[in-house]
Motif scaffolding. Structure first.
Motif, PDB file in Angstrom:
ATOM      1  N   TYR A  11      40.610  39.795  66.561  1.00  0.00           N
ATOM      2  CA  TYR A  11      40.386  40.767  65.498  1.00  0.00           C
ATOM      3  C   TYR A  11      41.011  42.123  65.824  1.00  0.00           C
ATOM      4  O   TYR A  11      41.599  42.776  64.960  1.00  0.00           O
ATOM      5  CB  TYR A  11      38.882  40.976  65.278  1.00  0.00           C
ATOM      6  N   TRP A  12      40.839  42.588  67.061  1.00  0.00           N
ATOM      7  CA  TRP A  12      41.291  43.948  67.382  1.00  0.00           C
ATOM      8  C   TRP A  12      42.798  44.071  67.278  1.00  0.00           C
ATOM      9  O   TRP A  12      43.324  45.161  67.020  1.00  0.00           O
ATOM     10  CB  TRP A  12      40.781  44.391  68.749  1.00  0.00           C
ATOM     11  N   GLU A  14      44.619  42.001  65.078  1.00  0.00           N
ATOM     12  CA  GLU A  14      44.831  41.860  63.635  1.00  0.00           C
ATOM     13  C   GLU A  14      44.600  43.193  62.912  1.00  0.00           C
ATOM     14  O   GLU A  14      45.306  43.531  61.966  1.00  0.00           O
ATOM     15  CB  GLU A  14      43.897  40.796  63.055  1.00  0.00           C
ATOM     16  N   LEU A  15      43.608  43.942  63.347  1.00  0.00           N
ATOM     17  CA  LEU A  15      43.199  45.151  62.630  1.00  0.00           C
ATOM     18  C   LEU A  15      43.729  46.431  63.282  1.00  0.00           C
ATOM     19  O   LEU A  15      43.285  47.528  62.937  1.00  0.00           O
ATOM     20  CB  LEU A  15      41.671  45.204  62.554  1.00  0.00           C
ATOM     21  N   CYS A  18      44.897  49.157  60.952  1.00  0.00           N
ATOM     22  CA  CYS A  18      43.997  49.426  59.834  1.00  0.00           C
ATOM     23  C   CYS A  18      43.140  50.649  60.128  1.00  0.00           C
ATOM     24  O   CYS A  18      42.952  51.037  61.286  1.00  0.00           O
ATOM     25  CB  CYS A  18      43.091  48.224  59.578  1.00  0.00           C
ATOM     26  N   ILE A  32      37.393  48.824  55.567  1.00  0.00           N
ATOM     27  CA  ILE A  32      38.587  48.642  56.385  1.00  0.00           C
ATOM     28  C   ILE A  32      39.755  48.690  55.420  1.00  0.00           C
ATOM     29  O   ILE A  32      39.787  47.945  54.435  1.00  0.00           O
ATOM     30  CB  ILE A  32      38.571  47.312  57.153  1.00  0.00           C
ATOM     31  N   GLU A  51      34.848  42.301  58.278  1.00  0.00           N
ATOM     32  CA  GLU A  51      35.622  41.503  59.246  1.00  0.00           C
ATOM     33  C   GLU A  51      35.716  40.035  58.861  1.00  0.00           C
ATOM     34  O   GLU A  51      36.489  39.293  59.484  1.00  0.00           O
ATOM     35  CB  GLU A  51      35.024  41.637  60.645  1.00  0.00           C
ATOM     36  N   ALA A  54      39.221  39.465  58.541  1.00  0.00           N
ATOM     37  CA  ALA A  54      40.046  39.983  59.634  1.00  0.00           C
ATOM     38  C   ALA A  54      41.376  39.249  59.763  1.00  0.00           C
ATOM     39  O   ALA A  54      42.368  39.832  60.210  1.00  0.00           O
ATOM     40  CB  ALA A  54      39.283  39.908  60.963  1.00  0.00           C
ATOM     41  N   ILE A  57      43.590  40.661  56.243  1.00  0.00           N
ATOM     42  CA  ILE A  57      43.871  42.044  55.859  1.00  0.00           C
ATOM     43  C   ILE A  57      45.295  42.457  56.221  1.00  0.00           C
ATOM     44  O   ILE A  57      46.038  42.990  55.388  1.00  0.00           O
ATOM     45  CB  ILE A  57      42.842  42.998  56.495  1.00  0.00           C
ATOM     46  N   ALA A  58      45.694  42.235  57.463  1.00  0.00           N
ATOM     47  CA  ALA A  58      47.013  42.703  57.908  1.00  0.00           C
ATOM     48  C   ALA A  58      48.134  42.033  57.122  1.00  0.00           C
ATOM     49  O   ALA A  58      49.085  42.703  56.689  1.00  0.00           O
ATOM     50  CB  ALA A  58      47.174  42.449  59.403  1.00  0.00           C
TER      51      ALA A  58
END
Length: 296
Positions: A11-12, A14-15, A18, A32, A51, A54, A57-58
């Motif tokens: 996740y960290w 991927e985001l 953001c 987010i 999330e 998660a 989003i990107a």
């Protein structure tokens, strides 16, 4: 036997690009946010949080201004002000987020509970919705006999275990709660469980979630906002109904919803359960992007 999907990116990562922030309008809402272009609002399911998207989003932010939010009484949004009808307040929260961000109209994707809210948003505020994506949506009640052999699952059977995980949010309990929404439990990452566990360890959230889930799964008040076939025929924005072939409610329901809305399209991801945006993330991102770009 099917092979598990490759391990998702953490996740960290991927985001990483953001922005996470809190909006203070009519409601206190954590979002987010990423990207530029047409606005795309992402609405998560019951007991979830931003999330949940998660892995989406990107990728979606390459084409859209993506806004994933924590619903009221979820995640890091406000825990006070619980309302048993649930749906009207969540619809109003989405409008509040749009107003705070000066977004006049948006694409809206909702998964599970989020799909229910998205449908009601389109019914109550059609001028604010450019297109809908309903991912394994809840909150729909077809006419009797409209779908051959369809029987609505007994959602109240999940209540005891859902309350137990709030009482004791151990890693094992949270993982058990989450694996039931996947076709393949081994696809659930420890990271996804740990994020959910950290949120459920907030006493105020756990308390309001117990009220929320009791009404959502077994209460009568929320059901007055179910979407019927007659209401679905009033949904005018272009609508993609995205399903998983192993979702607890079968693809036949998704196909039926797509046939009832005014401009519906149906897609079913194979080897995928209820958490379809996570379990078939790459397919989801490709299909949703193509659908929404066709509406621009």
């Amino acid at each position: 036997m099917s092979q598990p999907n490759p391990a998702p990116t953490p996740y960290w990562i991927e985001l990483l690009h953001c922005q996470v922030r809190e909006l203070r309008g009519k409601y206190r809402t954590r979002i987010i946010e990423a990207g530029a272009g047409p606005a795309l609002i992402l609405l998560h399911g019951t007991g979830g949080h931003a999330e949940n998207y998660a892995l989406n989003i990107a990728e979606l932010s390459r084409h859209f201004h993506v806004i994933a939010l924590d619903f009221l009484w979820h995640g890091k949004s406000q825990t006070e002000g619980y309302q048993p009808e649930i749906i009207p307040a969540l619809v109003d929260q989405v409008i509040d987020v749009m107003d705070q961000l000066h977004v006049d109209t948006a694409f809206v994707e909702g998964q599970s509970l989020g799909g229910w809210v998205a449908m009601q948003l389109a019914l109550r505020h059609p001028s604010r919705v450019k297109a809908l994506v309903l991912t394994t949506t809840m909150g729909y009640t077809p006419d009797p006999g409209a779908i051959d052999g369809y029987v609505e699952p007994d959602w109240s059977s999940n209540l005891a275990s859902s309350l137990e995980v709030l009482r004791d949010p151990s890693f094992a309990n949270v993982r058990t709660r989450m694996t039931r929404i996947l076709a393949h439990p081994e696809r659930l990452t420890d990271e996804a469980v740990l994020v959910r566990q950290a949120l459920y360890r907030q006493p105020a959230l756990a308390a309001v979630q117990a009220q929320f889930i009791s009404e959502y799964l077994a209460g009568p008040t929320i059901r007055q906002h179910l979407v019927s076939d007659a209401l679905a025929r009033q949904i005018s924005p272009p609508t993609l109904v995205y399903w998983g072939d192993k979702n607890r409610t079968p693809p036949a329901l998704g196909q039926h919803i797509a046939s009832q809305v005014q401009r519906g399209t149906f897609h079913c991801a194979s080897d995928t359960g209820h958490w379809a945006q996570f379990e078939s993330a790459a397919e989801h991102n490709e299909v949703v992007t193509a659908f929404l770009q066709a509406q621009c």
